[in-house]
Design an enzyme around this catalytic site. Structure first.
Site, PDB file in Angstrom:
ATOM      1  N   PRO A   2      35.456  33.599  83.348  1.00  0.00           N
ATOM      2  CA  PRO A   2      34.143  33.888  83.545  1.00  0.00           C
ATOM      3  C   PRO A   2      33.453  34.988  82.649  1.00  0.00           C
ATOM      4  O   PRO A   2      32.932  36.067  82.814  1.00  0.00           O
ATOM      5  CB  PRO A   2      34.212  34.949  84.829  1.00  0.00           C
ATOM      6  CG  PRO A   2      35.342  34.640  85.377  1.00  0.00           C
ATOM      7  CD  PRO A   2      36.407  34.357  83.937  1.00  0.00           C
ATOM      8  N   GLU A   3      33.106  34.194  81.318  1.00  0.00           N
ATOM      9  CA  GLU A   3      31.807  35.213  80.668  1.00  0.00           C
ATOM     10  C   GLU A   3      30.521  34.382  81.112  1.00  0.00           C
ATOM     11  O   GLU A   3      30.505  33.700  82.261  1.00  0.00           O
ATOM     12  CB  GLU A   3      32.072  34.438  79.268  1.00  0.00           C
ATOM     13  CG  GLU A   3      33.545  35.110  78.766  1.00  0.00           C
ATOM     14  CD  GLU A   3      33.738  34.926  77.204  1.00  0.00           C
ATOM     15  OE1 GLU A   3      32.850  34.923  76.620  1.00  0.00           O
ATOM     16  OE2 GLU A   3      35.007  34.688  76.707  1.00  0.00           O
TER      17      GLU A   3
END
Length: 273
Positions: A2-3
DNA sequence: AGGGAAACCCGAACGC
DNA sequence: TGCGTTCGGGTTTCCC
């Protein structure tokens, strides 16, 4: 993982009007359960559970790596960190093997914050800006011109890699995307930011935007069983390609530590000047 | 001001 | 088989 790209995809899917995703818009929260206290950064878990009740979802947005769920009165800010995920469904039980927070809506819809590593955090605040104002500009902000970006870089005297990861400098880049953007711009991760030419600054900004666009298109990367997203990992140019040939010049990709972060680059076509 | 390091977490993947 | 160790992601905090 989850960037920004996955965060962007999740924020979008929470407002989806069709397909298998339901929209959160217009739903009111009838019950909140905090399963892991520290997931709620503020206010206290108890206050959170009470204060969020009966608030209706007005809008869902994103700023940097934060998902912003705007409610009737407050804003619910969610940072997934590495292993966090949002699951939307109609189970009565908590969804996900590591659900840290569940929000139940009046019609039975559940939003579960699943996070095996317990790093993710949520904030319930009156004013979203109290948290978000610390962030640097969005990489796609139209006012972020190459000239302004060059000014920003020149005003600092830092190694490029840590500077790109600094959310107060620029919002949204994580370790993967910083490496990929530096490779795209043919810049050494240790290059001092104030030594870039205007052309190099322009190239870096373009590289950042291209890498993020591709990541969003691929729904993010899945680099571990717990960092699940899309299939961007199949398109990495340098990240986790240590020892493999550079796709541009054929030299062996190197891995070094910069600010304790794993950093991948091509020693031949990302030379430090 | 910049940089290094530790802390926060967990489970997979390793070594023995 | 079963232990112990290492690793990595983003961020904050502390210390030089």
């Amino acid at each position: 993982m989850p960037e920004l790209p996955e965060v962007e995809s999740i924020a979008r899917s929470l407002t989806s009007e069709r397909g298998d995703n339901e929209s959160l818009l217009g739903h009111s929260i009838s019950r909140a359960r905090v399963a892991w206290k520290r997931t709620v950064a503020s206010p206290s878990a108890q206050t959170f559970q009470r204060r969020i009740l009966n608030q209706q979802v007005k809008a869902v947005g994103r700023r940097g790596k934060f998902i912003n769920i705007r409610l009737s009165k407050d804003s619910l800010l969610i940072h997934l960190r590495m292993s966090g995920d949002l699951l939307l469904g109609r189970s009565e039980k908590p969804m996900g093997n590591h659900s840290r927070l569940q929000l139940y809506f009046e019609d039975g819809l559940q939003l579960s914050f699943n996070d095996p590593r317990k790093f993710g955090r949520v904030w319930l605040v009156e004013d979203a800006e109290s948290v978000l104002s610390q962030l640097g500009p969005e990489p796609f902000d139209t006012t972020l011109t190459p000239a302004r970006f060059h000014d920003m870089l020149s005003a600092r005297k830092r190694q490029l890699k840590p500077l790109l990861l600094d959310q107060t400098f620029l919002a949204g880049l994580g370790n993967i995307y910083a490496d990929e953007a530096l490779w795209a711009a043919q810049l050494h991760p240790l290059q001092p930011s104030n030594q870039l030419t205007r052309k190099q600054a322009r190239s870096l900004l373009t590289g950042i935007q291209e890498v993020l666009t591709e990541g969003i298109r691929r729904n993010g990367a899945s680099i571990d069983w717990v960092y699940r997203g899309g299939d961007f990992q199949n398109y990495f140019k340098v990240y986790q390609r240590t020892g493999e040939p550079c796709l541009r010049c054929g030299a062996k990709i190197r891995r070094i530590l910069v600010g304790q972060r794993s950093t991948h680059f091509c020693p031949r076509c990302q030379e430090k000047s």
